[in-house]
Design an enzyme around this catalytic site. Structure first.
Site, PDB file in Angstrom:
ATOM      1  N   THR A 202      -7.275 -14.437   4.701  1.00 36.65           N
ATOM      2  CA  THR A 202      -5.988 -15.883   3.935  1.00 36.65           C
ATOM      3  C   THR A 202      -6.632 -17.353   3.939  1.00 36.65           C
ATOM      4  OG1 THR A 202      -4.227 -17.259   4.291  1.00 36.65           O
ATOM      5  CG2 THR A 202      -5.470 -16.385   6.186  1.00 36.65           C
ATOM      6  N   ARG A 203      -6.369 -17.812   3.138  1.00 34.66           N
ATOM      7  CA  ARG A 203      -6.854 -19.209   2.771  1.00 34.66           C
ATOM      8  C   ARG A 203      -5.584 -19.761   2.512  1.00 34.66           C
ATOM      9  NH1 ARG A 203      -7.909 -17.701  -3.028  1.00 34.66           N
ATOM     10  NH2 ARG A 203      -6.450 -19.176  -4.608  1.00 34.66           N
ATOM     11  N   HIS A 207       3.091 -17.857   4.948  1.00 33.02           N
ATOM     12  CA  HIS A 207       4.772 -18.545   5.129  1.00 33.02           C
ATOM     13  C   HIS A 207       5.733 -17.462   5.305  1.00 33.02           C
ATOM     14  CE1 HIS A 207       4.437 -22.666   3.994  1.00 33.02           C
ATOM     15  NE2 HIS A 207       3.667 -22.917   2.318  1.00 33.02           N
ATOM     16  N   HIS A 210       4.039 -13.833   3.638  1.00 38.22           N
ATOM     17  CA  HIS A 210       2.630 -13.028   3.983  1.00 38.22           C
ATOM     18  C   HIS A 210       2.961 -12.425   5.128  1.00 38.22           C
ATOM     19  CE1 HIS A 210       0.896 -15.273   0.423  1.00 38.22           C
ATOM     20  NE2 HIS A 210       0.580 -13.842   0.532  1.00 38.22           N
ATOM     21  N   ARG A 296      -0.926  -9.363  -4.731  1.00 36.11           N
ATOM     22  CA  ARG A 296      -0.544  -9.234  -6.205  1.00 36.11           C
ATOM     23  C   ARG A 296      -2.160 -10.884  -5.964  1.00 36.11           C
ATOM     24  NH1 ARG A 296       4.136  -9.675  -8.767  1.00 36.11           N
ATOM     25  NH2 ARG A 296       4.005 -11.540  -9.101  1.00 36.11           N
TER      26      ARG A 296
END
Ligand SMILES: [Zn+2]
Length: 394
Positions: A202-203, A207, A210, A296
């Site tokens: 993740t970057r 929320h 995720h 996605r």
């Protein structure tokens, strides 16, 4: 496709976890040696790669790549020895620098001009970058608006290849307790008794959507590694230190401590979409993950890649070539009728029942000091982001 190198689940890519750090007892001697070599200052993005190489996150690579591998990766998504690999790892120099170090067998790499040597590079060749082919292959575009293409153009025309002997890792004063090397995450997984581990790249702040995806994945494996990227990102991404505070709050309140952990991924972001999804998966395999979440538009930016391209690219490899299982996820949301988190795969209801907000809308709310609905974002996370936005605008 029969000559591809096979890879088994759980082992590092190529079979051996690389460790390029020079043993303690040889360090002083080699550092002295390095001081007498021509010096090359490594820029931020390539410094991240140097760190990744040093700790084995890019196993089986043992240095910056040469022209054979470079060409092979761009044309076939494999190293010249047949092992799957999608993004070249190169060390750029401009013509002037190349002239200055020309003829040397080895150069000392530093993080700053005139700084202490971090590593010795045994030079095996210098080659000219093929920017057009590289941009098209890695990023699928030559558009200079693309942050990865822009970074490629800012880098030198030539690449210096060679094996590395690393004297010291680039210094960091942030996230120190989270900087586990692949050897250390592997050790930690073993200590916790995890045999299957899913990695989450993740970057962004996490929320509910995720969180849901991670927990769905965790239902079928032993452990979850949330692995935020902390190398260079584009300027409008949420800064890593703000994100880290969000992850800490989330872990404190909502994640089982014996089943989930956070560690940081020192890589710089390429925004190479599908090619980077494979590269991210391979690196996480080196950290000991057996599964990898692909959402996605993984590693995407703007509208350069198709929504599912980063998931579809995994099908272009034989399953045992990658040695890590992609877990594909849909966009998820809270559904008022389902009374829970769901995705288009599991919820039959219409848009009007779903709590979904655009990134722009969320930023607007946070900037106004307003928490997004609790179905969208945990209040603890929202508060941290609100504070950070205020700090930034002030
Ligand atoms: Zn529903």
């Amino acid at each position: 496709m029969t000559d591809h190198v096979r890879s088994s689940l759980g082992s590092p890519h190529g079979g051996t976890l690389v460790d390029l750090l020079v043993p303690e007892q040889d360090r002083d001697k080699l550092t002295d040696e390095a001081r007498n070599l021509p010096k090359l200052t490594v820029k931020e993005r390539e410094l991240s790669d140097l760190e990744m190489l040093a700790v084995g996150a890019l196993s089986p690579l043992t240095g910056f790549q040469g022209e054979d591998d470079y060409r092979s990766i761009l044309q076939t998504m494999h190293l010249s020895n047949g092992l799957a690999w999608t993004i070249p790892v190169t060390l750029s120099v401009d013509d002037e620098e190349a002239k200055r170090i020309g003829g040397a067998d080895a150069v000392a790499l530093t993080a700053t001009d005139g700084g202490e040597p971090l590593a010795l590079l045994q030079m095996s060749g210098v080659f000219r970058r093929d920017r057009e082919t590289e941009a098209k292959s890695v990023f699928g575009t030559e558009d200079l608006e693309h942050p990865g293409v822009a970074a490629l153009h800012a880098a030198g025309d030539l690449c210096v290849a060679g094996e590395l002997r690393v004297l010291a890792l680039p210094a960091h004063d942030d996230f120190v307790e989270y900087r586990l090397t692949p050897a250390q995450t592997r050790e930690e997984f073993a200590r916790r008794g995890w045999k299957t581990v899913v990695g989450f790249q993740t970057r962004n702040p996490i929320h509910r959507a995720h969180e849901y995806i991670q927990k769905c994945a965790l239902e079928i494996v032993d452990g979850l590694l949330v692995h935020p990227l902390v190398g260079a990102t584009k300027g409008d991404d949420v800064p890593a230190e703000v994100r880290m505070r969000c992850y800490e709050a989330l872990f404190e309140g909502y994640y089982p401590k014996d089943r989930a952990m956070v560690s940081v991924f020192p890589a710089a972001m390429r925004y190479a979409g599908p090619k980077e999804a494979i590269w991210h998966a391979i690196a996480r395999k080196n950290y000991g993950c057996t599964h990898f979440i692909v959402g996605r538009d993984h590693a995407g930016v703007g509208s350069y890649y198709g929504t599912y391209e980063a998931q579809e690219i995994f099908e272009r490899f034989e399953p045992d070539e990658l040695g890590i299982l992609p877990l594909n996820f849909e966009h998820s949301f809270w559904c008022n009728r389902c009374e829970g988190m769901a995705s288009p795969k599991t919820c039959p209801h219409g848009e009007e029942e779903r709590v979904s907000l655009s990134g722009t809308k969320v930023r607007e709310m946070l900037r106004a000091g307003e928490r997004p609905p609790i179905e969208f974002s945990r209040p603890e996370v929202a508060d941290i982001l609100i504070d950070a936005m205020r700090g930034r605008d002030a």
